[in-house]
Enzyme design. Structure first.
Site, PDB file in Angstrom:
ATOM      1  CD  GLU A   1      43.811  73.765  14.953  1.00 24.66           C
ATOM      2  OE1 GLU A   1      43.217  73.953  16.217  1.00 24.66           O
ATOM      3  OE2 GLU A   1      44.862  74.156  14.906  1.00 24.66           O
TER       4      GLU A   1
ATOM      5  CE  LYS B   1      41.633  85.368  -3.165  1.00 24.94           C
ATOM      6  NZ  LYS B   1      42.874  85.229  -3.377  1.00 24.94           N
TER       7      LYS B   1
ATOM      8  CG  ASP C   1      42.937  81.603  -3.084  1.00 27.95           C
ATOM      9  OD1 ASP C   1      43.582  81.393  -2.029  1.00 27.95           O
ATOM     10  OD2 ASP C   1      43.156  82.474  -3.736  1.00 27.95           O
TER      11      ASP C   1
ATOM     12  CG  HIS D   1      38.702  70.288  21.861  1.00 30.46           C
ATOM     13  ND1 HIS D   1      39.551  70.543  20.937  1.00 30.46           N
ATOM     14  CD2 HIS D   1      37.372  70.474  21.518  1.00 30.46           C
ATOM     15  CE1 HIS D   1      38.845  71.184  19.798  1.00 30.46           C
ATOM     16  NE2 HIS D   1      37.452  71.215  20.112  1.00 30.46           N
TER      17      HIS D   1
END
Lengths: 361, 361, 361, 361
Positions: free
Chosen positions: A59, A189, A263, A354
């Site tokens: 990104e 999770k 993770d 951006h």
């Protein structure tokens, strides 16, 4: 099998034999671009000094955004950071015919905590069962069994220990009640209120007071405007039922997690948090971010893989005795990103950043 | 700067000049091991056939767990999948002196939708402003401006379009009200109820009916036991205030997102979902997963990077016109993982799988 | 003052001098119609026998709906009910300059629990400080101080005891930290996840197994249809972010609270709950309702007022030593209403009941 | 039947024959003490002037607490109030074999809105179907059918209209899909995020700017201290997962609802809200309360009962064309209570008020 030629996926710099515990059907690697943000100055209880933080992301503007926050923070003397709680859990559920049986079983659990701890301890040296929280729901008793897990994230360690504990319980308790190893109340999770309230992994706070002057010169914003924008964003988050009242914790955490062999699915838990700020009488702003469910490791999992280990080493966080240092860096990173993006929104230069750096070209 | 030698981070197979829009301070790559699970048979509206799914992860047993679910699904004739809604948004907030002014402004917004749409359209060819949802909160009006975004995820596109729309609104509306480009109610990179209810990105369903016989022979579980375990897990998730009542959506999505150049931070939004099952009279189980906030792309962002593009090509999902196909694959993948892990919990072999394949060695 | 003649408001049957602790600016009474539902057969740990339940309401069909559920329950042998936890709390917050100070203060709190308990005990004979739960948020430490409260609901008792405890803490702890008596984390008179998870007042379960035959003959529904409807309603509640996955707990609780002099505003806390059901192999349905935040009293507050006391006496629940009995009746009542309304929705006769009995005339 | 003598319950001043639509098994009345708070000065769009508010409660200090807030508000020139949205709904769910069928059905619903509206209109003169919101969840389509309901709360009216609409849909749509009249996503009598976001009943805002001087002289608090306390309370509410970030909306609403014949169980929906405040540069505080799910009536239900009607008449709110006026009064009342209790917490006189006026004697 798919006919796609995997030229780039097949390029990796390590011996695949290091991998058997990390992946099945190994085919190659995803090459995720890695930028470095920093220095991030931290005055923590475990992390102290200036850190260059590896961020793996695709990104555009992400690294630049965090960098900008870090520059502000260095002018304030750095970020304070501290781990305020630390526990990992597995939540089995025992099933009975009625609520009285479930509640009575809960009393027995409390009375037999030492034996249960001993049963769990047979499976692991680094984890230790610290406490068991109970929730009766109809004929079910959900247990939230908390452990210390050393420098590992501890999902597997606590799974094994809990299975051993549950097996012992089942054999010992009259009637040998049935259980499931997970009743879904550890919400592995997954973001959840229970983890916000009862902690999963590390509960960490990072905080800094940023002067009105630095906000004005470095970020181009007036601290009162910025503070009002926070009230609006925080009310919006409350109305929306959002996991966080902040701006972009997930961005920095995901990039750091990928870089360092965490993770990355644990970002779902880690991104929930509370940004608490105060406008001081002199116009400075006190900032704090509290992350109640930061699941991280400096040992085990993907931390020992080649590029991942190098990234942990960049932070002085590879191996035993480093996990709280790493947790403090995570929280300090998030704080840098919050200051940066909140300021950008107030300034209105968000879209133009951006355009300049990112993918809006 | 840190004295760490970056041997592996520095190994990459592409020309860094492809990167300027994706990263700043480029230093190298994170090499994330990539395994392939499959075939995943899908009978979707856009995805049809057998897919080999690239999963970038460092978590042992993850690929094997999804593989196991896919084997079960193939015996049922495959997964049905469908995109039921599709919208990406930016949520600016306009600030007034009182609620009447906020509400009256809202009426004006409704009446001037065409002009607002035109202002937004000046910034993008592929996005189109479709609707605006309003929430009054005190003197504030939060707008949730929805767009189609073609094959891009669309965060930047919608940011630019919304800035243009807000600038036009500010110039046109009497009094020129102040606004922030985000009031935090699109909850970008955050799980939220608003996104579950109003959709962010793709709202996708994957579903399959798995016969009692297949569950018994392939997974070793009785379908009634499994169905009861679902009731327990779902009640636990409700009590816990969990983002999902399922088991492990984040695991598969994170691995697929990293492999294919998605913004992995969007897993925070994507992992929230609802697993809805029914035990049929013949003992078979109908399974469905609904993902209300799946933010994905097959164009833009990291999708064009070398290894990432190869992974999209493996799925036949690179480039224009492929994003709904990719969304269906995501949901089908999640369903495979749910069937696999829920069965493993019932069977009790969860811990032993990690012992055999994973990091508990 | 308003020129309205208060003929009916001014009609009451008691000496207003009994009231000074219950109301200011006394003007008369609201006369709320009171119906009786029953018998409600309970096999609880505290409530045993058949109860006629007074319900004060203006909603047509409410009494009839609960009555119908009670008739079903009596054919199953009655409702089992049990109080599984019991604690009332006040949640002060102490404010520091940084998180380390907040966390260290928390350690001191744990170490000085006995002295804190003694300080609290100076204010009350019936309440006892049992435990303190801590939540660090930035520089703040929220305490959730739990008490037993005898037969009172205990909001005032715990307020006084907590003020005494906080005053002692402030005087004793170095630096004399500032505090607020409520940091809003006991969420008094508000539904919250923290109360669902950590209990407020009584945590009660009521449960019953209703035979397929009774459901068919009494309610006119097939138990499989009914069970499927539950899955749909429960998934809807999860998606909606609802405080309860059940149907109408608030209806019965509000009516019983008004009748018996409970603080009816506590229905906001009490109505949150979890309806957990299982379809048994023989087609019977096991039902349970878990109410994690039932704040009730049989002593103090409005319980001693004339009509209110009579209603408590109808249930054999007036005065000391009765509060758990009353809590079991509350939960059993809710269960009756759930069975009734869920069946009505499946049967489709819901609207016609309102036409016949209620206000749709 | 219970042997209790119902002397006070049996005292009522009206002819029971007025009741058949309000209660079954009529036995008498609950006499709930009624105090009056005021004047509450409102500059609303519908409510204008000074109001004396009837509050039926057994909680000592409640009337006094609201009174105190009203005195402050009158010194600020009164409360502004406005209804910003107005819709009541019933949420049926249609059940299909798969998600494609559910989604296609949704398209048909959109295309046939006029016919559906006509089917609903056959049952009611005062309600009008305004819009239908859809949520696909697996093979299910939940509809949220919005109506105007005139001066009634509208639960029954919308139930009848929705049944007629669903019957028409079922007969007309190919395959005649099964439905349940409620899928639990209107969350009737339950707090929920969906109602906060999509409105249930009236969405109302009340607001006032209170000068620093008035806060100091009337409440004895410094406005900066008070504003900081709000930040702490609001962060606590966010962490706790609370239905409201305010202090005591349920107290005033419950007392007013009982007095005026509202369905008091609707307080579960009404109490959820957002207290939004701003500290102005001159030290004054802008306060606003937004209630997104205020379900109220001035016609039907219990509003026509004798004492209840008198209370509505005290407010000039009995009968047709008054419901928005009443909604504004509700919100203004809540705001008075918020200012009062938040100030009391800061001042620390909260417990002593209860000692003096309430039940701590």
């Amino acid at each position: 099998m798919t006919g796609t030629e995997l030229h780039h996926v097949g390029q990796y710099s390590f011996d695949p034999s290091v991998l058997p515990g990390n992946i099945e059907n190994f085919t190659g690697v995803a090459q995720v671009p890695l930028g470095v943000a920093g220095p991030l100055r931290i005055n923590g209880e475990h992390a102290n000094g200036d850190f260059y933080v590896p961020l793996a992301t695709t990104e555009g503007t992400l690294v630049a955004s965090y960098n900008r926050g870090m520059r502000v923070l260095i002018e304030t003397g750095g970020v304070r950071a501290t781990v305020v709680d630390d526990k990992m859990q597995r939540s089995p559920v025992f099933m009975f015919d009625n609520a009285v049986a479930a509640r009575d079983f809960g009393t027995w659990i409390d009375e037999n905590l030492e034996d249960i701890r001993a049963a769990a301890a047979s499976t692991t040296r680094s984890g230790r069962l610290t406490s068991i929280v109970q929730h009766v729901l109809g004929p079910l008793l959900y247990l939230r069994i908390n452990y210390t897990t050393g420098d590992a994230a501890g999902q597997n360690m606590t799974g094994k220990a809990t299975l051993a504990a549950c097996d012992w319980i089942q054999q010992t308790y009259p009637g040998h009640p049935r259980f499931l190893l997970s009743g879904n109340t550890e919400t592995d999770k997954k973001h959840s209120h229970i983890n916000v309230l009862l902690t999963r992994g590390k509960r960490v706070v990072a905080e800094a007071t940023v002067s009105r002057e630095v906000l004005r010169t470095r970020m181009g914003v007036d601290s009162r405007d910025l503070y009002r924008a926070r009230q609006v964003a925080q009310s919006g988050a409350f109305m929306a039922g959002s996991a966080s009242n902040g701006a972009q914790a997930a961005n920095g955490l995901t990039a750091l997690f990928i870089a360092t062999g965490q993770d990355a699915a644990n970002v779902t838990e880690a991104h929930g948090g509370i940004l608490y700020t105060q406008l001081l009488d002199n116009g400075d702003i006190y900032w704090s971010i509290t992350l109640p469910a930061l699941v991280v490791a400096t040992y085990g999992g993907g931390t020992g893989l080649p590029s991942q280990r190098e990234c942990l080493e960049m932070l002085g966080c590879y191996g035993a005795g480093k996990v709280r240092k790493f947790a403090e860096i995570c929280a300090a990173l998030v704080l840098a990103g919050e200051i940066s993006l909140v300021s950008a929104i107030v300034l209105g230069d968000w879209v133009s950043s951006h355009d300049e750096l990112g993918r809006n070209r």
